[in-house]
Design a protein around this motif. Structure first.
Motif, PDB file in Angstrom:
ATOM      1  N   LYS A 105     -13.871  10.273   5.227  1.00 21.13           N
ATOM      2  CA  LYS A 105     -12.830  11.259   4.983  1.00 21.13           C
ATOM      3  C   LYS A 105     -11.539  10.278   5.991  1.00 21.13           C
ATOM      4  N   ALA A 106     -11.843   9.791   7.040  1.00 21.87           N
ATOM      5  CA  ALA A 106     -10.881   8.846   7.728  1.00 21.87           C
ATOM      6  C   ALA A 106     -10.579   7.589   6.282  1.00 21.87           C
ATOM      7  N   ASP A 107     -11.845   6.932   5.607  1.00 23.01           N
ATOM      8  CA  ASP A 107     -10.925   6.173   4.890  1.00 23.01           C
ATOM      9  C   ASP A 107     -10.048   6.332   4.316  1.00 23.01           C
ATOM     10  N   VAL A 108     -10.558   8.034   3.495  1.00 24.14           N
ATOM     11  CA  VAL A 108      -9.617   8.402   2.275  1.00 24.14           C
ATOM     12  C   VAL A 108      -8.282   8.055   2.944  1.00 24.14           C
ATOM     13  N   ALA A 109      -8.222   8.226   4.290  1.00 20.14           N
ATOM     14  CA  ALA A 109      -6.975   8.384   4.684  1.00 20.14           C
ATOM     15  C   ALA A 109      -6.262   7.067   4.806  1.00 20.14           C
ATOM     16  N   ARG A 110      -7.117   6.241   5.446  1.00 23.14           N
ATOM     17  CA  ARG A 110      -6.714   5.338   5.609  1.00 23.14           C
ATOM     18  C   ARG A 110      -6.497   3.983   4.434  1.00 23.14           C
ATOM     19  N   TYR A 111      -7.018   4.184   3.511  1.00 26.43           N
ATOM     20  CA  TYR A 111      -6.639   4.200   1.524  1.00 26.43           C
ATOM     21  C   TYR A 111      -5.569   4.972   1.645  1.00 26.43           C
ATOM     22  N   GLU A 112      -5.078   6.060   1.972  1.00 25.16           N
ATOM     23  CA  GLU A 112      -3.887   7.094   1.169  1.00 25.16           C
ATOM     24  C   GLU A 112      -2.499   5.700   1.742  1.00 25.16           C
ATOM     25  N   SER A 113      -2.518   5.889   3.588  1.00 24.03           N
ATOM     26  CA  SER A 113      -1.716   4.806   4.533  1.00 24.03           C
ATOM     27  C   SER A 113      -1.521   3.800   3.692  1.00 24.03           C
ATOM     28  N   GLU A 114      -2.748   3.052   3.746  1.00 24.98           N
ATOM     29  CA  GLU A 114      -2.795   1.731   3.254  1.00 24.98           C
ATOM     30  C   GLU A 114      -1.386   1.528   1.414  1.00 24.98           C
ATOM     31  N   LYS A 115      -2.052   2.581   0.349  1.00 20.08           N
ATOM     32  CA  LYS A 115      -1.493   2.265  -0.613  1.00 20.08           C
ATOM     33  C   LYS A 115       0.108   2.466  -0.775  1.00 20.08           C
ATOM     34  N   ALA A 116       0.379   3.751   0.023  1.00 24.01           N
ATOM     35  CA  ALA A 116       2.075   3.749   0.450  1.00 24.01           C
ATOM     36  C   ALA A 116       2.755   2.820   0.743  1.00 24.01           C
ATOM     37  N   GLY A 117       2.110   1.750   1.892  1.00 26.59           N
ATOM     38  CA  GLY A 117       3.082   0.342   1.696  1.00 26.59           C
ATOM     39  C   GLY A 117       2.651  -0.746   0.582  1.00 26.59           C
ATOM     40  N   ILE A 118       1.914  -0.856   0.038  1.00 21.68           N
ATOM     41  CA  ILE A 118       1.173  -1.626  -0.742  1.00 21.68           C
ATOM     42  C   ILE A 118       2.260  -0.703  -2.100  1.00 21.68           C
ATOM     43  N   LYS A 119       3.265   0.580  -2.258  1.00 20.17           N
ATOM     44  CA  LYS A 119       3.541   0.627  -3.301  1.00 20.17           C
ATOM     45  C   LYS A 119       5.154   0.974  -3.376  1.00 20.17           C
ATOM     46  N   LYS A 120       5.448   0.497  -1.722  1.00 30.07           N
ATOM     47  CA  LYS A 120       6.888  -0.093  -1.559  1.00 30.07           C
ATOM     48  C   LYS A 120       7.282  -1.162  -1.855  1.00 30.07           C
ATOM     49  N   GLU A 121       6.024  -2.016  -1.158  1.00 27.77           N
ATOM     50  CA  GLU A 121       6.399  -3.620  -1.201  1.00 27.77           C
ATOM     51  C   GLU A 121       6.273  -4.439  -3.578  1.00 27.77           C
ATOM     52  N   ALA A 122       5.168  -2.921  -4.211  1.00 30.87           N
ATOM     53  CA  ALA A 122       5.266  -3.700  -4.957  1.00 30.87           C
ATOM     54  C   ALA A 122       7.003  -3.211  -5.675  1.00 30.87           C
ATOM     55  N   GLU A 123       7.324  -1.588  -5.058  1.00 32.31           N
ATOM     56  CA  GLU A 123       8.478  -1.320  -6.280  1.00 32.31           C
ATOM     57  C   GLU A 123       9.858  -2.623  -5.349  1.00 32.31           C
ATOM     58  N   LYS A 124       9.618  -2.914  -4.385  1.00 37.16           N
ATOM     59  CA  LYS A 124      10.973  -3.798  -3.534  1.00 37.16           C
ATOM     60  C   LYS A 124      10.764  -5.140  -4.585  1.00 37.16           C
ATOM     61  N   TYR A 125       9.661  -5.384  -4.830  1.00 35.76           N
ATOM     62  CA  TYR A 125       9.620  -7.156  -5.977  1.00 35.76           C
ATOM     63  C   TYR A 125      10.313  -7.093  -7.235  1.00 35.76           C
ATOM     64  N   GLU A 126      10.000  -5.506  -7.402  1.00 36.56           N
ATOM     65  CA  GLU A 126      10.098  -5.719  -9.257  1.00 36.56           C
ATOM     66  C   GLU A 126      11.924  -4.981  -8.974  1.00 36.56           C
ATOM     67  N   ALA A 127      12.176  -4.334  -8.081  1.00 42.18           N
ATOM     68  CA  ALA A 127      13.675  -4.405  -7.845  1.00 42.18           C
ATOM     69  C   ALA A 127      14.352  -5.955  -8.179  1.00 42.18           C
ATOM     70  N   GLN A 128      13.899  -6.977  -7.098  1.00 39.15           N
ATOM     71  CA  GLN A 128      14.261  -8.056  -7.136  1.00 39.15           C
ATOM     72  C   GLN A 128      14.492  -8.702  -8.485  1.00 39.15           C
ATOM     73  N   SER A 129      13.309  -8.300  -9.053  1.00 37.26           N
ATOM     74  CA  SER A 129      13.214  -8.845 -10.297  1.00 37.26           C
ATOM     75  C   SER A 129      14.561  -8.141 -11.029  1.00 37.26           C
ATOM     76  N   ASP A 130      14.284  -7.657 -11.099  1.00 38.98           N
ATOM     77  CA  ASP A 130      15.803  -6.643 -11.965  1.00 38.98           C
ATOM     78  C   ASP A 130      16.273  -6.993 -11.707  1.00 38.98           C
ATOM     79  N   GLU A 131      17.256  -7.495 -10.220  1.00 39.44           N
ATOM     80  CA  GLU A 131      18.123  -7.809  -9.693  1.00 39.44           C
ATOM     81  C   GLU A 131      18.930  -9.781 -10.107  1.00 39.44           C
ATOM     82  N   TRP A 132      17.541  -9.989 -10.107  1.00 36.58           N
ATOM     83  CA  TRP A 132      17.053 -12.035 -10.484  1.00 36.58           C
ATOM     84  C   TRP A 132      17.774 -11.863 -12.122  1.00 36.58           C
ATOM     85  N   ASN A 133      16.967 -10.903 -13.182  1.00 36.52           N
ATOM     86  CA  ASN A 133      16.995 -10.434 -14.033  1.00 36.52           C
ATOM     87  C   ASN A 133      18.744 -10.490 -14.743  1.00 36.52           C
ATOM     88  N   GLU A 134      18.987  -9.991 -13.667  1.00 37.58           N
ATOM     89  CA  GLU A 134      21.068  -9.439 -14.306  1.00 37.58           C
ATOM     90  C   GLU A 134      21.759 -10.461 -13.815  1.00 37.58           C
TER      91      GLU A 134
END
Length: 204
Positions: A105-134
């Motif tokens: 259960k602790a592992d599940v909570a840790r993975y969930e927390s790590e995923k949130a940070g990774i998702k935020k980073e992925a979305e940031k780079y996707e937004a940067q890609s869109d900006e550079w394309n524009e």
């Protein structure tokens, strides 16, 4: 072949040479001066067009880098999701004692927390890609405007040469019109104005 190399003459070179050798009247002199000015402006437009084309390529490259980084982040996100699913499955397996369940259960909570940070980073780079394309699209559009402006000035130079050689004064008016169109296109490119786009937008 001469040891001094060779020089390719443009239409404005012939026009100025003709004015110098075959005429000293104000008509010929005005044409020669106007042709030299158009050649200078056309060269400037061509340089600016090349610069914006390089910018467009650079921005597109930055967009590709950001997109690749985003894809890597999403892959990492998926790996964390898989580990989280396995940990969740392990908590429901028969024969798992309370201590191991707590660990999973602790592992599940840790993975969930790590995923949130990774998702935020992925979305940031996707937004940067869109900006550079524009930015790349805008730079490429400006490059096309500079290219049209340069072409207009080249046509005006050719018309000026024909006007000088044929002494057809009515051609001079056409030369002025084409040159002014080239200046206007250059101004639109410099100011980053898209008159056709604005016209179509207002029509809707």
């Amino acid at each position: 072949m001469s040891g001094h190399g060779f020089h390719v003459h443009g239409p404005h070179d012939h026009a100025v040479e003709h004015a110098a050798q075959h005429g000293s009247d104000s008509f010929s002199n005005n044409i020669a001066v106007m042709t030299a000015i158009l050649a200078t402006v056309g060269a400037l437009f061509g340089y600016l067009g090349g610069a914006t084309q390089n910018d467009a390529a650079l921005f597109k490259n930055n967009a590709a880098i950001a997109k690749t980084t985003a894809a890597n982040s999403w892959n990492y996100y998926q790996a964390k999701s898989s580990k989280q699913n396995l940990a969740e499955l392990a908590t429901s397996l028969p024969g798992v004692d309370a201590q191991m369940q707590a660990k999973y259960k602790a592992d599940v909570a840790r993975y969930e927390s790590e995923k949130a940070g990774i998702k935020k980073e992925a979305e940031k780079y996707e937004a940067q890609s869109d900006e550079w394309n524009e930015k790349s699209e805008r730079a490429l559009h400006t490059h096309h405007q500079w290219a049209l402006a340069t072409t207009a000035e080249q046509i005006a130079i050719s018309l000026a040469a024909i006007t000088l050689l044929t002494r057809r004064r009515w051609l001079l008016s056409i030369t002025y019109v084409v040159a002014i169109v080239g200046f206007a296109l250059g101004a639109f490119a410099w100011l980053h104005v898209d008159p056709l786009g604005a016209l179509f937008a207002s029509g809707h």
